[in-house]
Scaffold this active site. Structure first.
Site, mmCIF file in Angstrom:
data_model
loop_
_atom_site.group_PDB
_atom_site.id
_atom_site.type_symbol
_atom_site.label_atom_id
_atom_site.label_comp_id
_atom_site.label_asym_id
_atom_site.label_seq_id
_atom_site.Cartn_x
_atom_site.Cartn_y
_atom_site.Cartn_z
ATOM 1 C CG ASN A 10 36.791 88.938 -1.434
ATOM 2 O OD1 ASN A 10 37.845 89.297 -1.961
ATOM 3 N ND2 ASN A 10 35.648 88.787 -2.107
ATOM 4 C CD1 TRP A 11 41.305 91.847 2.881
ATOM 5 C CD2 TRP A 11 43.369 92.348 2.168
ATOM 6 N NE1 TRP A 11 42.157 91.728 3.946
ATOM 7 C CE2 TRP A 11 43.433 92.031 3.534
ATOM 8 C CE3 TRP A 11 44.549 92.680 1.506
ATOM 9 C CZ2 TRP A 11 44.631 92.046 4.261
ATOM 10 C CZ3 TRP A 11 45.747 92.702 2.210
ATOM 11 C CH2 TRP A 11 45.781 92.389 3.581
ATOM 12 C CE LYS A 12 33.917 92.016 -2.148
ATOM 13 N NZ LYS A 12 32.530 92.342 -2.414
ATOM 14 C CG HIS A 98 32.886 87.006 -5.291
ATOM 15 N ND1 HIS A 98 32.223 88.107 -5.780
ATOM 16 C CD2 HIS A 98 32.924 87.152 -3.938
ATOM 17 C CE1 HIS A 98 31.881 88.887 -4.762
ATOM 18 N NE2 HIS A 98 32.292 88.324 -3.635
ATOM 19 C CD GLU A 100 32.278 91.866 -5.948
ATOM 20 O OE1 GLU A 100 33.504 91.744 -5.787
ATOM 21 O OE2 GLU A 100 31.519 92.308 -5.061
ATOM 22 C CD GLU A 168 29.934 86.115 -0.798
ATOM 23 O OE1 GLU A 168 30.441 86.571 0.229
ATOM 24 O OE2 GLU A 168 30.263 86.486 -1.942
ATOM 25 N N GLY A 174 27.835 94.270 -0.205
ATOM 26 C CA GLY A 174 28.240 95.678 -0.243
ATOM 27 C C GLY A 174 27.094 96.665 -0.135
ATOM 28 C CB SER A 214 26.058 93.701 4.318
ATOM 29 O OG SER A 214 26.040 94.363 3.058
ATOM 30 N N GLY A 235 33.646 90.961 3.033
ATOM 31 C CA GLY A 235 34.243 91.897 2.076
ATOM 32 C C GLY A 235 34.697 93.155 2.783
ATOM 33 N N GLY A 236 33.881 94.217 2.670
ATOM 34 C CA GLY A 236 34.240 95.544 3.187
ATOM 35 C C GLY A 236 34.789 95.540 4.599
HETATM 36 P P1 PGA Z 1 30.647 92.604 1.654
HETATM 37 O O1 PGA Z 1 31.209 91.588 0.528
HETATM 38 O O2 PGA Z 1 30.984 91.982 2.990
HETATM 39 O O3 PGA Z 1 31.367 93.885 1.402
HETATM 40 O O4 PGA Z 1 29.179 92.687 1.442
HETATM 41 C C1 PGA Z 1 31.111 90.201 0.679
HETATM 42 C C2 PGA Z 1 31.686 89.497 -0.518
HETATM 43 O O5 PGA Z 1 31.546 90.000 -1.641
HETATM 44 O O6 PGA Z 1 32.314 88.439 -0.389
#
Ligand code: PGA
Length: 253
Positions: A10-12, A98, A100, A168, A174, A214, A235-236
């Protein structure tokens, strides 16, 4: 039931330009190509880069995912992108609910309609569930149960079987604080038990459960082996092709 491991990057809202997105898609493809295995590896760039990303990955072993999709097909919905439109670009998986997006007002009812729309257009929904804080008494399980059940209200048993969940926990996203293998195993068992009670064991057993929060190359193997995860939502770490590919290898371990 054996689940094919699924790892989704997930590149966000990254990277900052189309050129950088093309480069990241290319390097990710190169890194993932070297992995021999039976898992599915997908990347979810921002919608604006989906077309360019699809041109890079073509019909390779890397597949296209989206970070969200709207439940209406057409109409006066400024800024939205429908599941139908995503499917027409070659998207195969779509992240729904998600945290977010939930933080920006997405409700369980929206999530349920999006899951339904994804199935209608043959996209695999990846529904995110997870608590903001973990209380020692385990009350957060009630939240996970209601997120699960509410997401599936419009689904037939056959559609539920084709739905993927991503556990999640918000406190892990993050932050560098990953859930332990014991934590994720417990949540996976809880998700399957909840679905078995609400539907039946066969339906529950078919549902894939990913973990996100993470995830790195250094913790993915233990989360797979001891946590029993069927893959990851990353994510990251998905912004580094080498790190992401190493996670995909660990998910197949
Ligand atoms: P993260 O994000 O790996 O940066 O913690 C995961 C996500 O939000 O899907």
């Amino acid at each position: 039931m054996i689940h094919t491991p699924l790892v989704v990057g997930n590149w966000k809202m990254h990277p900052g330009t189309k050129e950088e997105a093309v480069t990241l898609a290319r390097t990710t493809l190169q890194a993932v190509k070297r992995i021999a295995g039976n898992g599915v590896v997908a990347i979810a760039p921002p919608h604006i880069y989906l077309t360019e990303t699809q041109k890079v990955i073509g019909r390779s072993s890397l597949v296209l995912a989206a970070q969200d999709g709207f439940f209406q097909e057409l109409g006066a919905f400024t800024g939205e992108v429908s599941m139908k439109q995503l499917a027409s670009l070659g998207v195969q998986y779509v992240i729904i609910g998600h945290s977010e997006r939930r933080a920006r007002g997405e409700t369980d009812a929206d999530v349920a309609c999006k899951v339904q729309a994804a199935h209608k257009h043959k996209l695999v929904p990846i529904v995110c569930v997870g608590e903001r804080v973990r209380d020692a008494a385990g009350d957060f399980y009630q939240l996970i149960e209601s997120q699960l059940k509410n997401a599936l209200v419009h689904c037939t048993p056959a559609q539920i079987k084709r739905t993927t969940f991503a556990y999640e926990p918000i406190w892990a996203i993050g932050t560098g604080h990953t859930a332990t293998p014991e934590d994720v195993k417990e949540v996976q068992l809880f998700i399957h038990a909840t679905l078995a009670k609400a539907y039946d064991r066969r339906v529950a057993g078919a549902v894939r459960v990913l973990y996100g929060g993470s995830v790195k190359a250094s913790n993915a193997e233990i989360l797979t082996k001891q946590g029993g995860m069927h893959g990851f939502l990353v994510g990251g770490a998905s912004l580094s092709a080498a790190e992401f590919a190493a996670i995909a290898v660990a998910a197949q371990s």
